[in-house]
Design an enzyme around this catalytic site. Structure first.
Site, PDB file in Angstrom:
ATOM      1  N   ARG A  41       1.536  -8.064  -8.354  1.00 14.26           N
ATOM      2  CA  ARG A  41       0.636  -8.900  -7.358  1.00 14.26           C
ATOM      3  C   ARG A  41      -0.603  -9.259  -7.981  1.00 14.26           C
ATOM      4  NH1 ARG A  41      -0.817  -6.782  -2.125  1.00 14.26           N
ATOM      5  NH2 ARG A  41       0.161  -8.712  -0.972  1.00 14.26           N
TER       6      ARG A  41
ATOM      7  N   TRP B  59     -16.002  -8.289   2.781  1.00 18.98           N
ATOM      8  CA  TRP B  59     -14.748  -7.882   4.100  1.00 18.98           C
ATOM      9  C   TRP B  59     -15.798  -8.547   5.198  1.00 18.98           C
ATOM     10  CZ3 TRP B  59     -12.515  -2.372   3.080  1.00 18.98           C
ATOM     11  CH2 TRP B  59     -11.308  -2.591   2.164  1.00 18.98           C
TER      12      TRP B  59
ATOM     13  N   ASP C 170      -6.657 -15.054   1.420  1.00 22.11           N
ATOM     14  CA  ASP C 170      -5.910 -13.962   2.162  1.00 22.11           C
ATOM     15  C   ASP C 170      -5.031 -14.778   3.361  1.00 22.11           C
ATOM     16  OD1 ASP C 170      -4.429 -11.639   2.521  1.00 22.11           O
ATOM     17  OD2 ASP C 170      -6.205 -10.643   3.539  1.00 22.11           O
TER      18      ASP C 170
ATOM     19  N   ARG D 117     -15.093 -13.772  -4.041  1.00 24.22           N
ATOM     20  CA  ARG D 117     -13.646 -13.299  -4.042  1.00 24.22           C
ATOM     21  C   ARG D 117     -12.654 -14.320  -4.544  1.00 24.22           C
ATOM     22  NH1 ARG D 117     -10.950 -10.740   1.518  1.00 24.22           N
ATOM     23  NH2 ARG D 117      -8.745 -10.980   0.912  1.00 24.22           N
TER      24      ARG D 117
ATOM     25  N   GLU E 184      -7.787  -3.189  -3.164  1.00 27.08           N
ATOM     26  CA  GLU E 184      -8.124  -2.713  -1.846  1.00 27.08           C
ATOM     27  C   GLU E 184      -7.720  -1.026  -1.816  1.00 27.08           C
ATOM     28  OE1 GLU E 184      -5.703  -5.067   0.763  1.00 27.08           O
ATOM     29  OE2 GLU E 184      -7.386  -6.492   1.039  1.00 27.08           O
TER      30      GLU E 184
ATOM     31  N   ASN F   4       1.031  -1.058   0.042  1.00 24.31           N
ATOM     32  CA  ASN F   4      -0.053   0.012  -0.089  1.00 24.31           C
ATOM     33  C   ASN F   4       0.856   1.190  -0.055  1.00 24.31           C
ATOM     34  OD1 ASN F   4      -2.370  -1.648   0.130  1.00 24.31           O
ATOM     35  ND2 ASN F   4      -2.436  -1.781   2.350  1.00 24.31           N
TER      36      ASN F   4
ATOM     37  N   GLU G  41      -0.621 -12.165  10.686  1.00 20.00           N
ATOM     38  CA  GLU G  41      -1.796 -11.599  10.603  1.00 20.00           C
ATOM     39  C   GLU G  41      -3.008 -12.186  11.129  1.00 20.00           C
ATOM     40  OE1 GLU G  41      -2.583  -9.721   7.040  1.00 20.00           O
ATOM     41  OE2 GLU G  41      -4.689  -8.676   7.607  1.00 20.00           O
TER      42      GLU G  41
ATOM     43  N   LYS H  66      -0.386 -15.044  -3.834  1.00 19.84           N
ATOM     44  CA  LYS H  66      -0.233 -15.380  -2.495  1.00 19.84           C
ATOM     45  C   LYS H  66      -0.702 -17.103  -2.442  1.00 19.84           C
ATOM     46  CE  LYS H  66      -2.124 -11.163  -0.197  1.00 19.84           C
ATOM     47  NZ  LYS H  66      -2.957 -10.659   0.948  1.00 19.84           N
TER      48      LYS H  66
ATOM     49  N   HIS I  70     -11.631 -16.534   7.458  1.00 19.67           N
ATOM     50  CA  HIS I  70     -11.910 -15.198   7.565  1.00 19.67           C
ATOM     51  C   HIS I  70     -12.967 -14.848   8.488  1.00 19.67           C
ATOM     52  CE1 HIS I  70     -12.057 -11.003   5.871  1.00 19.67           C
ATOM     53  NE2 HIS I  70     -10.906 -11.530   4.942  1.00 19.67           N
TER      54      HIS I  70
HETATM   55  C1  GCV Z   1      -0.962  -4.615   2.653  1.00 23.84           C
HETATM   56  C2  GCV Z   1      -4.771  -8.184   3.591  1.00 23.84           C
HETATM   57  C3  GCV Z   1      -4.078  -7.385   4.505  1.00 23.84           C
HETATM   58  C4  GCV Z   1      -3.670  -5.969   4.304  1.00 23.84           C
HETATM   59  C5  GCV Z   1      -2.752  -6.008   3.073  1.00 23.84           C
HETATM   60  C6  GCV Z   1      -3.453  -6.808   1.774  1.00 23.84           C
HETATM   61  C7  GCV Z   1      -2.623  -7.060   0.829  1.00 23.84           C
HETATM   62  O1  GCV Z   1      -5.811  -7.668   3.013  1.00 23.84           O
HETATM   63  O2  GCV Z   1      -5.053  -7.344   5.707  1.00 23.84           O
HETATM   64  O3  GCV Z   1      -3.218  -5.283   5.305  1.00 23.84           O
HETATM   65  O4  GCV Z   1      -2.287  -5.000   2.683  1.00 23.84           O
HETATM   66  O5  GCV Z   1      -3.990  -8.188   2.567  1.00 23.84           O
HETATM   67  O6  GCV Z   1      -1.751  -8.102   0.948  1.00 23.84           O
HETATM   68  O7  GCV Z   1      -2.105  -6.286  -0.088  1.00 23.84           O
END
Ligand code: GCV
Length: 712
Positions: free
Chosen positions: A336, A555, A377, A348, A303, A222, A405, A372, A533
Site C-alpha cells: 500500500r 489528524w 483518505d 500529508r 499510522e 492493521n 467511513e 487510494k 477531513h
Molecule cells: C485500516 C484511515 C482509516 C483507518 C485505516 C487507514 C488505512 O486512516 O481511518 O481506519 O486503517 O485509513 O487505510 O490504512
C-alpha cells in the site's frame, strides 16, 4: 372460507409483502412482471463435473426456478428448443462443435460468451468460456439479463474483464470487530472455523462471483501476525476451499514484524538473511494449506504499522523480500502507498508521492502498489491521487473504500459509483490528453499485465450484509466497475435496483435518480467546495471542524481547512505546500489558478478570501451557506422522494430506508449547522436572512460525544 383459514391466508400475504430482509442481495431471482424470457428457456444442460461447474448448475437451477416459478428441467440431450447449455469447449463436445471458437478467443481466460445458436434444428442459448469460472460469470450474467428484463431472444454477448484482480479488502480483525465497519461484526467466525462452514461463506462467494470479484483479503491491513500461525492457516484454508469453486482467491495481510512477534527473531529487517528465510518458510507453509493462495497485502510504516523503514530500508526492499518468497508459487505482493508520517513536515497530500515515485522501477514484477483514489483518505470528493500517472514502471492498483467511513457511515444513502467513476475518468495527462486513471490501472497506459482494483468491504454480520439496504449497491458497483470501468453509474444503479427491488419503470426512474444524486448531495451538506477531513476525531462520525488538540497535526481538522479571519482552504499551490506540482501540468491547470479553479475542489487547493466572488456571483461565505443549506434541503427531498416509492417496495425494506433517510436528513442539518456556526467565528459574516437560523449553538455541537460509535 373458515375464519382461521382466512386469517392464515391474510397472514401469509402480509408476511410475503413484508418478508424481505435483504439477505439475498441482488440474487433474489423473483419473477419479474414482464416474463418474455419464459418462451426462450425450457431446460438446462450443463457439462463438466468440477466444483465450479456444479456451482454453475446450482445457480442456474436456483435462478431459473425462481424467475420462471417452476422446477427447472435438466436435460442431457438437445431434444427441444430453449435449452440453456453451459460449459467450456473442453468439457462439452456440444460447445466444442458449436462453431464459437473465434468468439471464445475474444473472451480470454476469465471472460464469457452468451450466444443464441442452432444445435441441429434446435434453438439454444450457449453460455461458454475458456475456463469453468468464465462459464460461471456467464451464468450469472445470463441470470442478470433475465432479472433486469433484457431481451434474450437473439443473444450475442462477449464479455471479458478489463482488470485482472478484482478484490475486496476486509478490514476485519481476529476478534471479529471490523475497522470502519458499520454492518455488525466480521462474517469470518474464526472461533468455529475450520469445522463449521457457515452458509454465509457460500453466499458471500456467490455474490462476489456474480459481479466478477476474484480475490478477497480476509484480514485488516492493521494486521495481526496471529493469522499466519498454523491454527489460523487451517481456518483460512477452510474459507479458501469454499471460495475456490467461485473463482475467488484468498489473500492475507502480512504484519511486517511477524518474524519478531511470532517467529522469535530479533529483527524484521528485510535484508537480514534469517528474516528472509523465515518468510520463505512461512510462505511455503501457507501454500501447503492453500495451493492457490493469492499473496499478501501490506500496510507498512503508516499510522503506526511496522515496516522496512524501521530498519532504514525502503518500501521496495520490504515488498521485494516478500515478493521473492511468493514468486515460486506465483503469489503477489500488494504494497500500500497509503503512507504519511507526523515526523514529516510536508503536506500529508505529498508524502506518498515523495516516498514512492523514486522507487518506480525498483519493485519485483510480482509487486503491485495499491494507491487510494485520492491523496488524503477516501474523502467524499477528492482529486485523483497524483501517483496515478507518475509511476509508469510499476503496476498500480486502485483502492476504493466501499465502506462509508467518511460518507455517512451506516446511516446515509450514498451511492458510490459516481465517486469511483469520477476518479477513473480523471485525466492524469501522463501521456497527453486521454491518459485517464482507468487506463493507468487497467494496464493499457504502460503495458502492465498485472492490474487490479480493490474495494474496502462494507460487509458484516447484519442480516442484510451491509447495514443500510442501499449500501449493497456499493459492493455491487465495485464489482461491476472492476469488471468493466466503462459502465455508467446509471446502468449500474438501474441493474442493481431492478435485481434488488423492482423492474417497474416508475420505480426505476425515480429511485435511480435518487441514487445518482446522493453522493453530490452528501458532499454538499458535509464537504462542499473542496473542504475535507473535518469529521469527528477517531470515530469519524459527524462534523468536528474545530478539533485542534491531537498530537499528530495532520489528524486535526484545522490542518485541512485552515480557516482564519482572511479566508478558508488549504493553499496547495506554489505559494503554499505546492502539492499541485505533483500533477502533470495539464492536469493541474484546472486547479492551480484560484480564479479558474474547478469550484468543486477550490478549498482543496486554495486558501480563499471570504469575500471572493464565486461563479454564482455570491461571496465565498454566502456560497458556503448556500451549499450547506441546499445540501441539507436536498437530503430532506431524498426522504420525501422515497415515500413516493412505497407501492414498489416490500414493507420491511421500505421502512428501514424511510427511517434511515430521516436520520440522514437530521444529520445533514447537523453537518450544516455545526460547520457554518464554526466557520462563522472566522468569517464574522451573517448566515443570509433567507435561511432558517441554526436551532442550537456551536457549543452544543462541540459538546456532542459518541464514545460507542461503530467501526473504530
Ligand atoms: C485500516 C484511515 C482509516 C483507518 C485505516 C487507514 C488505512 O486512516 O481511518 O481506519 O486503517 O485509513 O487505510 O490504512
Amino acid at each position: 372460507m373458515k375464519r382461521t383459514t382466512l386469517l392464515i391466508l391474510c397472514l401469509s400475504c402480509f408476511l410475503a409483502a413484508g418478508a424481505e430482509n435483504g439477505y439475498d442481495l441482488w440474487l433474489r431471482y423473483k419473477p419479474s412482471g414482464n416474463q418474455t424470457y419464459r418462451q426462450h428457456i425450457t431446460a438446462v444442460l450443463t457439462t463438466g463435473s468440477s466444483p465450479t461447474m456444479k456451482a454453475v448448475r446450482d445457480e442456474l437451477t436456483r435462478g431459473l426456478s425462481g424467475l420462471l416459478q417452476t422446477a427447472i428441467t435438466h436435460s442431457t440431450a438437445v431434444n427441444r428448443d430453449g435449452i440453456v447449455i453451459a460449459g467450456t469447449p473442453h468439457s462439452s463436445p456440444l460447445i466444442h462443435n458449436a462453431g464459437i471458437a473465434p468468439l471464445l478467443q475474444q473472451a480470454g481466460e476469465e471472460g464469457f460468451i452468451i450466444v443464441t445458436k442452432k444445435i441441429g434444428d434446435k434453438k439454444c442459448i450457449l453460455i461458454s468460456g475458456n475456463s469453468d469460472v468464465g462459464v460461471l460469470y456467464g451464468a450469472f450474467h445470463f441470470l442478470r439479463l433475465l432479472q433486469t428484463e433484457q431481451p434474450v431472444e437473439q443473444l450475442h454477448i462477449v464479455s471479458t474483464p478489463r482488470i485482472k484482480l478484482r478484490m475486496l479488502n476486509h478490514w476485519d480483525n481476529l476478534d471479529r470487530t471490523v475497522e470502519r465497519g458499520y454492518a455488525g461484526f466480521s462474517i469470518w467466525n474464526w472461533h468455529t472455523l475450520p469445522g463449521y462452514i457457515d452458509q454465509r461463506y457460500i453466499d458471500y462467494a456467490r455474490a462476489n462471483a456474480s459481479i466478477g470479484i476474484n480475490g478477497t483479503v480476509l484480514t485488516n491491513v492493521n494486521a495481526n501476525a496471529t493469522i499466519l500461525t498454523k491454527p489460523y492457516l487451517e481456518k483460512v484454508k477452510a474459507l479458501a476451499d469454499v471460495f475456490r469453486p467461485y473463482g475467488i482467491k484468498v489473500y492475507l495481510t502480512a504484519r511486517f514484524s511477524a518474524p519478531v512477534e511470532t517467529g522469535g527473531l530479533k529483527t524484521a529487517d528485510p535484508l537480514n538473511e534469517e528474516v528472509r528465510q523465515w518468510w520463505t518458510k512461512k510462505v511455503k507453509e501457507i501454500y501447503t494449506y492453500i495451493p492457490d493462495f493469492g499473496g499478501f497485502l501490506v500496510k507498512a510504516n503508516s499510522e503506526g504499522q511496522p515496516g522496512p523503514q524501521d530498519y532504514q530500508r525502503t518500501h521496495a526492499d520490504g515488498a521485494n523480500m516478500l515478493a521473492d518468497a511468493l514468486a515460486p508459487f506465483s503469489g503477489i505482493v500488494i504494497w500500500r502507498a497509503f503512507v504519511y508520517s507526523n515526523e514529516n513536515p510536508a503536506d500529508r497530500h505529498k508524502q506518498a508521492y515523495d516516498d514512492f515515485v523514486p522507487l518506480d522501477g525498483r519493485f519485483r514484477p510480482n509487486v503491485m502498489v495499491q494507491v487510494k483514489n485520492g491523496a488524503i483518505d477516501f474523502m467524499p470528493r477528492e482529486p485523483f491521487h497524483p501517483l496515478f500517472g507518475a509511476m509508469p514502471k510499476t503496476p498500480l492498483m486502485m483502492e476504493f473504500q466501499v465502506t462509508q467511513e467518511y460518507l455517512g457511515q451506516g446511516t446515509h444513502l450514498v451511492f458510490l459509483a459516481p465517486l469511483f467513476a469520477e476518479t477513473l475518468q480523471s485525466d492524469s495527462y501522463q501521456k497527453g490528453p486521454g491518459s485517464t486513471v482507468a487506463k493507468v490501472i487497467d494496464g493499457s497506459m504502460d503495458g502492465h499485465p498485472l492490474t487490479g482494483i480493490a474495494g474496502v468491504a462494507n460487509i458484516g454480520s447484519d442480516i442484510n450484509w451491509c447495514g443500510h439496504p442501499f449500501a449493497q449497491a456499493n459492493w455491487y458497483a465495485l464489482g461491476r466497475l472492476a469488471w468493466d470501468h466503462t459502465l455508467s453509474s446509471k446502468q449500474i444503479a438501474e441493474e442493481w435496483l431492478r435485481m434488488s427491488y423492482s423492474n417497474d419503470e416508475r420505480f426505476i426512474g425515480t429511485a435511480s435518480k435518487l441514487m445518482l444524486e446522493s453522493r453530490d448531495i452528501m458532499v454538499q451538506y458535509a464537504n462542499p467546495i473542496g473542504l475535507h477531513h473535518i469529521m469527528g476525531t477517531s470515530h469519524h462520525y459527524g462534523p468536528a471542524p474545530w478539533v485542534n488538540d491531537l498530537n499528530r497535526p495532520e489528524w486535526n481538522p484545522v490542518y485541512y481547512h485552515r480557516a482564519d479571519s482572511t479566508g478558508i482552504g488549504f493553499n496547495r499551490t506554489a505559494t503554499g505546500s505546492n502539492a499541485l506540482a505533483q500533477y502533470h501540468p495539464e492536469a493541474r491547470a484546472r486547479w492551480e489558478n484560484m480564479l479558474t479553479c474547478d469550484e468543486k475542489n477550490l478549498l482543496w487547493f486554495h486558501h480563499v478570501p471570504w469575500d471572493f466572488r464565486m461563479k454564482s456571483g455570491r461571496s465565498l461565505w454566502d456560497e458556503l451557506c448556500y451549499q450547506y443549506y441546499t445540501g441539507a434541503e436536498r437530503a430532506g427531498k431524498m426522504r420525501d422522494t422515497w415515500q413516493t416509492l412505497q407501492p414498489y417496495v416490500d414493507r420491511q425494506r421500505f421502512e428501514q430506508v424511510s427511517m434511515l433517510l430521516q436520520i440522514q436528513h437530521e444529520e445533514a442539518i447537523w453537518w450544516r449547522n455545526a460547520c457554518l456556526l464554526y466557520f462563522q467565528t472566522f468569517s464574522k459574516r451573517l448566515i443570509p436572512a433567507e435561511y432558517e437560523k441554526p436551532s442550537k449553538t456551536l457549543e452544543y455541537y462541540k459538546s456532542l460525544q459518541f464514545p460507542f460509535a461503530p467501526g473504530i
